[in-house]
Design an enzyme around this catalytic site. Sequence first.
Site, PDB file in Angstrom:
ATOM      1  N   GLY A 119     -62.553  61.391  64.521  1.00  0.00           N
ATOM      2  CA  GLY A 119     -61.409  60.497  64.372  1.00  0.00           C
ATOM      3  C   GLY A 119     -61.695  59.089  64.832  1.00  0.00           C
ATOM      4  N   ASP A 125     -63.037  67.157  80.117  1.00  0.00           N
ATOM      5  CA  ASP A 125     -61.638  67.240  79.689  1.00  0.00           C
ATOM      6  C   ASP A 125     -60.852  66.209  80.497  1.00  0.00           C
ATOM      7  OD1 ASP A 125     -58.910  67.949  79.404  1.00  0.00           O
ATOM      8  OD2 ASP A 125     -59.431  70.048  79.043  1.00  0.00           O
ATOM      9  N   VAL A 126     -60.209  65.261  79.793  1.00  0.00           N
ATOM     10  CA  VAL A 126     -59.536  64.166  80.506  1.00  0.00           C
ATOM     11  C   VAL A 126     -58.357  64.636  81.358  1.00  0.00           C
ATOM     12  CG1 VAL A 126     -60.231  62.435  78.787  1.00  0.00           C
ATOM     13  CG2 VAL A 126     -57.993  63.567  78.558  1.00  0.00           C
ATOM     14  N   ASN A 128     -59.342  57.044  74.876  1.00  0.00           N
ATOM     15  CA  ASN A 128     -58.924  57.341  73.506  1.00  0.00           C
ATOM     16  C   ASN A 128     -58.383  58.762  73.333  1.00  0.00           C
ATOM     17  OD1 ASN A 128     -59.144  57.265  70.384  1.00  0.00           O
ATOM     18  ND2 ASN A 128     -60.598  58.893  70.968  1.00  0.00           N
ATOM     19  N   TYR A 164     -44.256  62.377  72.646  1.00  0.00           N
ATOM     20  CA  TYR A 164     -45.376  61.482  72.310  1.00  0.00           C
ATOM     21  C   TYR A 164     -44.977  60.021  72.549  1.00  0.00           C
ATOM     22  CZ  TYR A 164     -49.310  59.677  69.457  1.00  0.00           C
ATOM     23  OH  TYR A 164     -50.435  59.035  69.009  1.00  0.00           O
ATOM     24  N   THR A 211     -56.706  61.075  60.270  1.00  0.00           N
ATOM     25  CA  THR A 211     -57.722  61.773  61.064  1.00  0.00           C
ATOM     26  C   THR A 211     -57.355  63.250  61.117  1.00  0.00           C
ATOM     27  OG1 THR A 211     -56.456  61.491  63.086  1.00  0.00           O
ATOM     28  CG2 THR A 211     -58.059  59.754  62.579  1.00  0.00           C
TER      29      THR A 211
END
Length: 242
Positions: free
Chosen positions: A15, A56-57, A83, A147, A182
């Site tokens: 993406g 893993d963020v 990102n 979101y 994406t």
Amino acid sequence: MSESRTIVITGGTKGLGRAAADAFLAKGDRVWILSRTTPAATGATPHPRLRHLVADVRHRDQLDTAVATIRLESPQLDVWINNAGFGKPVPFHDGDNALWDDMFAVNFWGTVHGTRAALGALRRPGGVIINIASVVGFMAPRGHSAYATAKAAVIALTRANAVEFAAAGIRVNAIAPGPLDTEGFRAAGGDPEKRAQTIPTKKMITPAEIAAACVFLAEPISSLTGQTLVIDGGSQAVGCYA
Ligand SMILES: NC(=O)c1ccc[n+]([C@@H]2O[C@H](COP(=O)([O-])OP(=O)(O)OC[C@H]3O[C@@H](n4cnc5c(N)ncnc54)[C@H](OP(=O)(O)O)[C@@H]3O)[C@@H](O)[C@H]2O)c1
């Protein structure tokens, strides 16, 4: 900057993240991408100046470990791009906090963790942080409360961090893209052809366009900080985000 810089991108295996990696590689930079799975698993094309680490963020310790590994080769980081993220519609009335928690864990806390992990390693002055938000952080498409709220928090964090890190010469900016075709967009149930018709330019935003904006924000424009650049084909301008 003429010499090769060190760029780190969370969620760079596909993406937008991968497009940004390609754009910096084309400039001659060294790029590290972080994600939960390996690029081999996604079929991404390898590159001699592209490296990958699993992180893993949602877990700060995994990002700290990744930064320590990167610093063995590049003691100073030039650009850090937060990102990794995802969007998914969920009716507000569902009352299920699990999706909200995960939405914030990746989109918001992932940005906080990334920034904290990067801070001590970023070049001073001259370090650059780029947060990937969304135009949904400014607008309110139906069903996207979680979101929208998480990305609005990323936009607010961008401004606050820009002020906080200004004295150290570290700039913090965000990009708020409109819909990008994406895997992430399609996984959330998006239909690119249909979606494009709701955008004034009548086309989806491309990952390469956002990648070009990342390259621009990484240029040494020392007074450019605390901003969120909206790249959405004019959707916000016309006041429509269907
Ligand atoms: N697509 C759109 O329409 C759109 C519009 C506006 C903004 N954005 C934002 O742009 C960013 C990229 O979106 P995209 O559409 O390119 O997403 P994508 O195609 O789903 O790719 C997401 C990338 O993030 C990684 N990732 C996901 N969760 C992660 C985690 N917890 N830790 C580390 N890496 C993780 C994925 O790899 P692994 O699965 O291997 O971890 C992958 O490399 C996101 O922040 C998104 O919210 C997207």
